[in-house]
Design a protein around this motif. Structure first.
Motif: not given
Length: 191
Positions: A188, A166-171
């Protein structure tokens, strides 16, 4: 100094792309420990791996005897889109380390996935298609594996579902959108 005549980049010709994968297990005196079934803690049988991997990939994974495995021509032809990639002499690293060693590295960033992962993804998608599967599901951290597999699935007309940290999905919206451009659904995780 004659050593400076070694070029920074060494390129192979397409005719020099390997036609076989090397299976290091065949040459190992001490074979790796077998994969264990997490439920029984006993060595896994091939049929226990079939729900997760294509039959051909299971056979290759468990192969302890054949040092070389033929690369199917369709995969070899795909490789030619971005391979051979250059072998690069790391002169500055050698100098910084003050070492007599000659250090080389392989540059694999000249394909859409930006890494070596496409080499494996195209083979996995090929064997999935050959086995009659309609699609594959995978996970990806920062998105390189998901990008590689979505590109490979697109090439073979397979559906691709990617669960991305999820953090990579957002970043990393670029990676996410590249996967979607190749037709993958990207979710995510956790979602």
């Amino acid at each position: 100094m004659a050593e400076n005549k070694i070029p920074y980049k060494i390129y192979l010709d397409e005719k020099e792309i390997p036609s076989q994968w090397y299976n290091v297990r065949a040459d190992m005196k001490n074979k790796p420990a077998p994969l264990l079934n997490p439920g029984t803690l006993q060595p896994m049988k091939a049929e226990e791996l079939y729900p997760v991997f294509c039959e051909e990939l299971v056979a290759q994974e468990l192969n302890d005897t054949d040092a070389y495995i033929d690369i199917p021509e369709e995969i070899q032809n795909f490789y030619k889109m971005y391979r051979p990639s250059p072998l690069i002499r790391a002169y500055f690293l050698e100098k910084a380390l003050d070492t007599p060693a000659k250090i080389y590295y392989k540059f694999e960033g000249n394909n859409t996935s930006g890494s070596h992962k496409l080499n494996s993804a195209i083979a996995q998608a090929y064997y999935a298609k050959k086995q009659g599967l309609k699609g594959v599901t995978t996970e990806t951290g920062a998105g390189q594996w998901g990008t590689a597999l979505s590109m490979a699935c697109s090439y073979f007309g397979l559906d691709c579902k990617v669960f991305m940290v999820k953090v990579s999905y957002e970043q990393k919206p670029f990676r996410r959108e590249v996967m979607r451009t190749y037709g993958a659904s990207v979710t995510p995780s956790p979602s």
